[in-house]
Motif scaffolding. Structure first.
Motif, PDB file in Angstrom:
ATOM      1  N   GLU A   1       0.810  -1.220   0.000  1.00 54.53           N
ATOM      2  CA  GLU A   1       0.000   0.000   0.000  1.00 54.53           C
ATOM      3  C   GLU A   1       0.846   1.273   0.000  1.00 54.53           C
ATOM      4  O   GLU A   1       0.578   2.204  -0.761  1.00 54.53           O
ATOM      5  CB  GLU A   1      -0.930  -0.003   1.221  1.00 54.53           C
ATOM      6  N   SER A   2       1.861   1.324   0.850  1.00 48.12           N
ATOM      7  CA  SER A   2       2.655   2.554   0.930  1.00 48.12           C
ATOM      8  C   SER A   2       3.420   2.804  -0.360  1.00 48.12           C
ATOM      9  O   SER A   2       3.568   3.954  -0.799  1.00 48.12           O
ATOM     10  CB  SER A   2       3.626   2.484   2.114  1.00 48.12           C
ATOM     11  N   ALA A   3       3.922   1.744  -0.998  1.00 50.14           N
ATOM     12  CA  ALA A   3       4.633   1.908  -2.267  1.00 50.14           C
ATOM     13  C   ALA A   3       3.680   2.355  -3.361  1.00 50.14           C
ATOM     14  O   ALA A   3       4.036   3.189  -4.212  1.00 50.14           O
ATOM     15  CB  ALA A   3       5.331   0.607  -2.661  1.00 50.14           C
ATOM     16  N   ALA A   4       2.462   1.816  -3.361  1.00 48.52           N
ATOM     17  CA  ALA A   4       1.463   2.214  -4.350  1.00 48.52           C
ATOM     18  C   ALA A   4       1.111   3.694  -4.197  1.00 48.52           C
ATOM     19  O   ALA A   4       1.014   4.431  -5.189  1.00 48.52           O
ATOM     20  CB  ALA A   4       0.212   1.354  -4.215  1.00 48.52           C
ATOM     21  N   ARG A   5       0.954   4.135  -2.952  1.00 45.60           N
ATOM     22  CA  ARG A   5       0.640   5.556  -2.712  1.00 45.60           C
ATOM     23  C   ARG A   5       1.778   6.443  -3.207  1.00 45.60           C
ATOM     24  O   ARG A   5       1.544   7.479  -3.837  1.00 45.60           O
ATOM     25  CB  ARG A   5       0.391   5.809  -1.223  1.00 45.60           C
ATOM     26  N   ALA A   6       2.999   6.053  -2.919  1.00 49.53           N
ATOM     27  CA  ALA A   6       4.149   6.850  -3.349  1.00 49.53           C
ATOM     28  C   ALA A   6       4.229   6.912  -4.871  1.00 49.53           C
ATOM     29  O   ALA A   6       4.524   7.964  -5.453  1.00 49.53           O
ATOM     30  CB  ALA A   6       5.435   6.255  -2.769  1.00 49.53           C
ATOM     31  N   GLU A   7       3.944   5.775  -5.522  1.00 41.73           N
ATOM     32  CA  GLU A   7       3.975   5.749  -6.994  1.00 41.73           C
ATOM     33  C   GLU A   7       2.901   6.653  -7.571  1.00 41.73           C
ATOM     34  O   GLU A   7       3.147   7.402  -8.532  1.00 41.73           O
ATOM     35  CB  GLU A   7       3.782   4.312  -7.474  1.00 41.73           C
ATOM     36  N   VAL A   8       1.701   6.593  -7.005  1.00 47.24           N
ATOM     37  CA  VAL A   8       0.606   7.429  -7.506  1.00 47.24           C
ATOM     38  C   VAL A   8       0.923   8.910  -7.309  1.00 47.24           C
ATOM     39  O   VAL A   8       0.662   9.737  -8.203  1.00 47.24           O
ATOM     40  CB  VAL A   8      -0.721   7.054  -6.809  1.00 47.24           C
ATOM     41  N   LYS A   9       1.475   9.260  -6.168  1.00 48.50           N
ATOM     42  CA  LYS A   9       1.818  10.667  -5.925  1.00 48.50           C
ATOM     43  C   LYS A   9       2.814  11.175  -6.963  1.00 48.50           C
ATOM     44  O   LYS A   9       2.682  12.298  -7.475  1.00 48.50           O
ATOM     45  CB  LYS A   9       2.399  10.824  -4.509  1.00 48.50           C
ATOM     46  N   LEU A  10       3.807  10.361  -7.279  1.00 46.09           N
ATOM     47  CA  LEU A  10       4.782  10.760  -8.298  1.00 46.09           C
ATOM     48  C   LEU A  10       4.119  10.877  -9.668  1.00 46.09           C
ATOM     49  O   LEU A  10       4.438  11.786 -10.443  1.00 46.09           O
ATOM     50  CB  LEU A  10       5.930   9.745  -8.349  1.00 46.09           C
ATOM     51  N   TRP A  11       3.196   9.965  -9.963  1.00 49.25           N
ATOM     52  CA  TRP A  11       2.499  10.014 -11.252  1.00 49.25           C
ATOM     53  C   TRP A  11       1.650  11.276 -11.356  1.00 49.25           C
ATOM     54  O   TRP A  11       1.676  11.975 -12.379  1.00 49.25           O
ATOM     55  CB  TRP A  11       1.626   8.764 -11.397  1.00 49.25           C
TER      56      TRP A  11
END
Length: 485
Positions: free
Chosen positions: A314-324
Motif C-alpha cells: 500500500e505505501s509503495a502504491a501511494r508513493a507511486e501514484v503521488k509521483l504520477w
C-alpha cells in the motif's frame, strides 16, 4: 491472477543526485579518483595496465597510506579501479617487457562536469570490477599452477567463474529481498550465518545435517572475504567475522549456523546501503530480473500505472501514484479522467484496477470532482464515484440504483481477493458488505459481473456466520447456473 506479479517488491531508491554523492564518497572510488588525478606523463605502468611496483610507494603516500605491503596493496587496488572505470587511459608498450604510458581518461572529467547518471554509470563499472575481484579464485600459491613450460593450469583451480558469480549474485539478491521485507522494515543488518544458510539450506529441511552445516560454514568464510572487498565500493556496511572465533585458519565454527552463540553479531553482520540497493537492482535488471522501483511509472499512461501497482504494498502504491500525479501536466481533472478510463473493463484485472483507481483519486484532491461526476451514470465506475464524492461530503450526489450497489459489492470483494490481503480484513469486508442489504444473497447472484460466482464461493468459505455462508454457497450455485457454468 489478473496482473502478472513482479518477481520482487518495488524498491524506494534515493534520488540520483544523492546516490551519485554516495558513489563519489565510496572509499575505494575516492582513492581511484585521487590516483587518476595524481598520475602524469612520468607514471609508469606494466603491460597489463598495472602500476609498476616501483611506483606503488609514491602512490600509497599520495593516498595517505602506510609505506608497507598493505599500503601498496590498497594503492594497487585503487589504480586498477581507475583503469577499469575509464578514469585513466593506458597505452600498451610497443615492445615486450617495456612499460606503457597513462593519461587521464574521458570519464575523469565526467565526475565533475557530467550528470548524476554519468557518475552512477562509472560507479557501476567499478562495482562490476570489484564484483569480479570478489569472485576470483583464492590462490594460496600461484606457482603450483604454473607448468614446466610456463603455462597455467586453470583446471587445477577447481574454479567455475559463472557459478561463483551466480552464488554471490544470489546472496546479494537475498540481501536485497530481506532489505525490502515487510515493506522496508527489514532494513537492519543481516547476520552472515543466516545469509549463507539462505543459499545452502533447503527450504523443506528441518534440522540441518552436519554436511549442510559445514557447507554453510565454508560459505560464510568465503562471504566474509567477499564483503570485505565489496564494502569499500560503497555497496554494503559490513561487520566482519570476529577472528577470535576461528577454529582454524579459514574455518568458522558450525555453531554459528545453529545460533548457539549468544552474540550472533560476532559472526558477521551485513547491510545493503542505499547505493547498494541501487547497484544490486541495476545488476538484476541487466540479468533480466523484474525489479521495479517506485517512480518507474511516472510519465506513463494511467493504464500502465494501475496495472503496475496492482500488487504493490500500500505505501509503495501511494508513493507511486503521488509521483504520477505530480508529473501529470494537464491538471487534476484530466488526470482523474484518464485514471477512470483506464479503470474500465470486464477482464480479470478490472476489479483491482478500479480499487487502485479509487485509491489514486483519493490523492488527486477535490479538483478531480468534475471528472468523477462525469461517470456517475457508468455501471462500472458510478459506484466508486459515489463513494469518492460521499467521502468528501459533496452535495447533490444521486442515490445509486440497487443493481449498482450489488455490482459494486461484487467488484470490491473481487478486487480484495485478487490483492491477496489479510484474511481478517477480507472477512470483515465480506461480512460488512453482505450485512448492508437485507436479503443480500437472494439478489446478488443475479449481478452481471464476471466474478459474481467466484466472489460468492469465497463468501461461502469465509463468512463466519454459518447461515450466511450457506446462503452464499447457494447463491454461488445459482450464479454458476445462470452463467451456464
Amino acid at each position: 491472477m489478473s496482473a502478472e506479479r513482479p518477481s520482487l517488491p518495488p524498491v524506494r531508491l534515493n534520488s540520483e543526485a544523492e546516490l551519485a554523492r554516495d558513489a563519489l564518497a565510496a572509499p575505494l572510488f575516492v582513492r581511484a579518483v585521487r590516483l587518476a588525478r595524481w598520475a602524469g606523463p612520468d607514471t609508469r605502468v606494466g603491460a597489463g595496465g598495472e602500476l609498476v611496483e616501483a611506483q606503488l610507494p609514491a602512490a600509497a603516500e599520495h593516498l595517505g597510506l602506510p609505506a608497507d605491503d598493505d599500503g601498496a596493496a590498497y594503492a594497487s587496488e585503487a589504480w586498477r579501479l581507475a583503469v577499469d572505470t575509464g578514469l585513466l587511459d593506458v597505452t600498451d608498450p610497443e615492445e615486450e617487457d617495456a612499460e606503457g604510458t597513462v593519461s587521464a581518461g574521458e570519464n575523469l572529467g565526467l565526475l565533475t562536469g557530467g550528470s548524476p547518471q554519468d557518475v552512477l554509470s562509472i560507479w557501476l563499472d567499478g562495482l562490476d570490477a570489484v564484483h569480479a575481484d570478489a569472485t576470483a579464485p583464492v590462490l594460496d600459491d600461484f606457482t603450483d599452477l604454473v607448468g614446466e613450460d610456463g603455462s597455467i593450469d586453470f583446471d587445477a583451480l577447481d574454479w567455475d567463474p559463472e557459478a561463483e558469480a551466480e552464488f554471490l549474485d544470489g546472496v546479494l539478491g537475498n540481501l536485497y529481498l530481506l532489505t525490502l521485507a515487510d515493506n522496508g522494515a527489514g532494513e537492519g543488518p543481516v547476520p552472515l550465518p543466516a545469509l549463507a544458510a539462505s543459499m545452502i539450506v533447503p527450504d523443506d529441511m528441518g534440522e540441518p545435517t552436519d554436511d549442510i552445516l559445514e557447507q554453510v560454514s565454508e560459505a560464510m568464510m568465503r562471504l566474509d572475504d567477499q564483503f570485505r572487498l565489496l564494502e569499500p565500493i560503497g555497496i554494503v556496511e559490513y561487520r566482519p567475522v570476529d577472528e577470535a572465533l576461528m577454529v582454524e585458519e579459514g574455518e568458522a565454527p558450525v555453531d554459528a549456523v545453529g545460533g548457539d552463540e549468544d552474540d550472533v553479531t560476532r559472526y558477521g553482520m551485513v547491510k545493503l546501503t542505499p547505493l547498494g540497493l541501487y547497484g544490486v537492482r541495476a545488476r538484476m535488471l541487466e540479468a533480466g530480473v523484474d525489479a521495479p522501483a517506485v517512480g518507474d511509472l511516472a510519465g506513463k499512461g494511467a493504464d500502465a500505472l494501475l496495472d503496475g501497482i496492482a500488487h504493490y504494498p500500500e505505501s509503495a502504491a501511494r508513493a507511486e501514484v503521488k509521483l504520477w500525479l505530480a508529473g501529470y501536466a494537464d491538471g487534476a481533472v484530466s488526470a482523474a479522467a484518464e485514471l477512470l478510463a483506464a479503470a474500465r473493463g470486464t477482464d480479470e484485472g478490472g476489479p483491482l484496477r478500479r480499487l487502485h483507481c479509487q485509491q489514486a483519486l483519493a490523492l488527486a484532491g477535490p479538483e478531480a470532482e468534475p471528472a468523477v461526476r462525469a461517470v456517475l451514470g457508468d455501471r462500472e465506475l458510478g459506484g466508486l464515484a459515489r463513494v469518492w464524492l460521499a467521502e468528501r461530503g459533496a452535495a447533490d450526489v444521486p442515490a445509486p440504483p440497487e443493481d449498482m450497489i450489488f455490482w459494486l459489492a461484487i467488484d470490491t470483494i473481487a478486487a480484495h481477493l485478487d490483492a491477496d490481503g489479510e484474511l481478517d480484513e477480507l472477512q470483515g469486508l465480506i461480512e460488512g458488505l453482505s450485512a448492508q442489504h437485507s436479503g443480500f444473497f437472494d439478489e446478488v447472484w443475479r449481478v452481471d459481473h464476471p466474478a459474481t460466482a467466484e466472489v460468492l464461493e469465497a463468501m461461502g468459505r469465509l463468512h463466519s456466520d454459518k447461515k450466511a455462508a450457506k446462503d452464499a454457497r447457494k447463491a454461488a450455485f445459482k450464479a454458476r447456473s445462470r452463467a451456464g457454468g
